[in-house]
Design a protein around this motif. Sequence first.
Motif, short mmCIF file in Angstrom:
data_model
loop_
_atom_site.label_atom_id
_atom_site.label_comp_id
_atom_site.label_asym_id
_atom_site.label_seq_id
_atom_site.Cartn_x
_atom_site.Cartn_y
_atom_site.Cartn_z
N VAL A 7 37.55 -56.45 52.65
CA VAL A 7 37.69 -55.07 52.19
C VAL A 7 36.40 -54.27 52.41
CG1 VAL A 7 37.03 -55.71 49.84
CG2 VAL A 7 38.41 -53.65 50.20
N GLU A 8 36.57 -53.00 52.77
CA GLU A 8 35.44 -52.05 52.82
C GLU A 8 35.59 -51.09 51.66
OE1 GLU A 8 34.95 -50.18 56.58
OE2 GLU A 8 35.05 -52.08 57.67
N TRP A 9 34.49 -50.82 50.97
CA TRP A 9 34.52 -50.10 49.69
C TRP A 9 33.37 -49.11 49.66
CZ3 TRP A 9 37.44 -50.90 45.10
CH2 TRP A 9 36.89 -50.43 43.91
N ALA A 10 33.64 -47.87 49.35
CA ALA A 10 32.57 -46.88 49.25
C ALA A 10 32.90 -45.86 48.17
CB ALA A 10 32.37 -46.17 50.59
N VAL A 11 32.05 -45.75 47.19
CA VAL A 11 32.15 -44.70 46.18
C VAL A 11 30.86 -43.89 46.30
CG1 VAL A 11 32.56 -44.13 43.76
CG2 VAL A 11 33.42 -46.29 44.68
N PHE A 12 30.98 -42.69 46.85
CA PHE A 12 29.79 -41.91 47.19
C PHE A 12 29.20 -41.27 45.93
CE2 PHE A 12 32.61 -42.01 50.89
CZ PHE A 12 31.77 -42.67 51.77
N GLY A 13 27.90 -41.43 45.73
CA GLY A 13 27.25 -40.87 44.56
C GLY A 13 25.82 -41.37 44.45
N PRO A 14 25.07 -40.85 43.46
CA PRO A 14 23.65 -41.18 43.31
C PRO A 14 23.45 -42.60 42.78
CG PRO A 14 24.31 -39.64 41.59
CD PRO A 14 25.51 -39.84 42.48
N VAL B 205 37.60 -31.80 46.08
CA VAL B 205 36.54 -32.47 45.33
C VAL B 205 35.35 -32.64 46.27
CG1 VAL B 205 35.82 -34.60 44.18
CG2 VAL B 205 38.12 -33.73 43.82
N VAL B 206 34.17 -32.26 45.81
CA VAL B 206 32.96 -32.30 46.61
C VAL B 206 31.97 -33.28 45.97
CG1 VAL B 206 31.03 -30.90 47.50
CG2 VAL B 206 33.30 -29.87 47.22
N ASP B 207 31.22 -34.00 46.80
CA ASP B 207 30.12 -34.82 46.29
C ASP B 207 28.99 -33.85 45.89
OD1 ASP B 207 28.08 -36.57 45.74
OD2 ASP B 207 28.12 -37.58 47.69
N THR B 208 29.16 -33.25 44.71
CA THR B 208 28.37 -32.07 44.34
C THR B 208 26.90 -32.36 44.06
OG1 THR B 208 29.39 -32.41 42.17
CG2 THR B 208 30.18 -30.54 43.48
N PHE B 209 26.58 -33.55 43.54
CA PHE B 209 25.17 -33.83 43.27
C PHE B 209 24.37 -33.83 44.57
CE2 PHE B 209 21.45 -36.41 42.38
CZ PHE B 209 20.98 -35.78 41.24
N ASP B 210 24.95 -34.47 45.59
CA ASP B 210 24.33 -34.48 46.91
C ASP B 210 24.17 -33.05 47.44
OD1 ASP B 210 23.31 -35.75 49.20
OD2 ASP B 210 25.27 -35.81 50.15
N LEU B 211 25.19 -32.23 47.23
CA LEU B 211 25.13 -30.84 47.67
C LEU B 211 24.01 -30.07 46.96
CD1 LEU B 211 26.28 -28.25 49.03
CD2 LEU B 211 27.89 -28.07 47.12
N VAL B 212 23.91 -30.27 45.65
CA VAL B 212 22.87 -29.56 44.88
C VAL B 212 21.48 -29.98 45.35
CG1 VAL B 212 21.80 -29.40 42.59
CG2 VAL B 212 24.28 -29.14 42.83
N GLU B 213 21.25 -31.28 45.50
CA GLU B 213 19.92 -31.75 45.93
C GLU B 213 19.55 -31.20 47.31
OE1 GLU B 213 18.58 -35.80 43.76
OE2 GLU B 213 19.67 -36.04 45.63
N GLN B 214 20.52 -31.22 48.23
CA GLN B 214 20.22 -30.71 49.57
C GLN B 214 19.95 -29.21 49.54
OE1 GLN B 214 22.60 -32.24 52.98
NE2 GLN B 214 23.69 -33.38 51.42
N THR B 215 20.68 -28.50 48.70
CA THR B 215 20.49 -27.05 48.62
C THR B 215 19.13 -26.72 48.01
OG1 THR B 215 22.87 -26.78 48.37
CG2 THR B 215 21.51 -24.89 47.79
N LEU B 216 18.74 -27.48 46.97
CA LEU B 216 17.42 -27.27 46.37
C LEU B 216 16.32 -27.68 47.35
CD1 LEU B 216 18.03 -28.74 42.78
CD2 LEU B 216 17.82 -26.32 43.42
N GLY B 217 16.61 -28.69 48.18
CA GLY B 217 15.60 -29.16 49.13
C GLY B 217 14.69 -30.22 48.55
#
Lengths: 143, 143
Positions: free
Chosen positions: A33-40, B122-134
């Motif tokens: 299986v390939e698994w990805a939950v995108f996030g920090p 649904v957007v990976d919003t944390f990633d978006l915020v960090e990239q926008t802030l730089g």
Amino acid sequence: MTEHSLWRFSRALHRAINERHTDDLAAVIDDNVEWAVFGPIDMFPFLGTRRGKDEVLDVCRQIADNVRVHRFERESMMLGDESGAAMMRYSLTALDSNRPISLRLAQFASFKNGLLTSMRVVVDTFDLVEQTLGHPIHLPKIA
Amino acid sequence: MTEHSLWRFSRALHRAINERHTDDLAAVIDDNVEWAVFGPIDMFPFLGTRRGKDEVLDVCRQIADNVRVHRFERESMMLGDESGAAMMRYSLTALDSNRPISLRLAQFASFKNGLLTSMRVVVDTFDLVEQTLGHPIHLPKIA
């Protein structure tokens, strides 16, 4: 008519998280299986990518160490023969802080012979981070 | 075989954003469309919910004021008769800062007679915020 693989997987996943019982989950996951939950992943080490059944069962145990699922609702839904996509809203408790978390995510799952071969999840991560911290992060207005 | 409504909508949307030409987009949106892109609206006023064609065209113009689309890739995809879901990765430029933004999102679209009646994203919003802030936002490790 047999049950769609996504329902069986979903039930097994929630049981693994809430009852810490991974036998059902192990029975519905493909070895490769390939698994990805995108996030920090710095904040949430149980997010990110995993490969193979052992890694996925292990990460589900880590998720079980951190949250409990109270409710979930499928807001949008598509089912194919061996695939499924859902936009979902979860009501969780963060176990360390006992804080309620309301989480929106989208999952795309693929199956082969009823076994999960791929899972990709996009989470509204900024909302998740703020709720986990318990306070808003100040943001400038950009538009 | 006619083209799927999602492709026609997608092309019209990208044209609206990059060329500021909304006629094609207006032609593929239902008058009573429901629209929701979940994310921090304090920072990004063009996120959030909209209702009806006028509001959706207006918010697409606001998006066009803020970003340009360079590339997009569909990483997962499901199509139904009058619905479609996709997990996508966008390469954008934020116009005010000229900063490149790489964005992952999931969209669920419904159509009626070829017209968009519902769009939920649904957007990976944390990633978006960090990239926008730089710059990265410091986060504690919780697990």
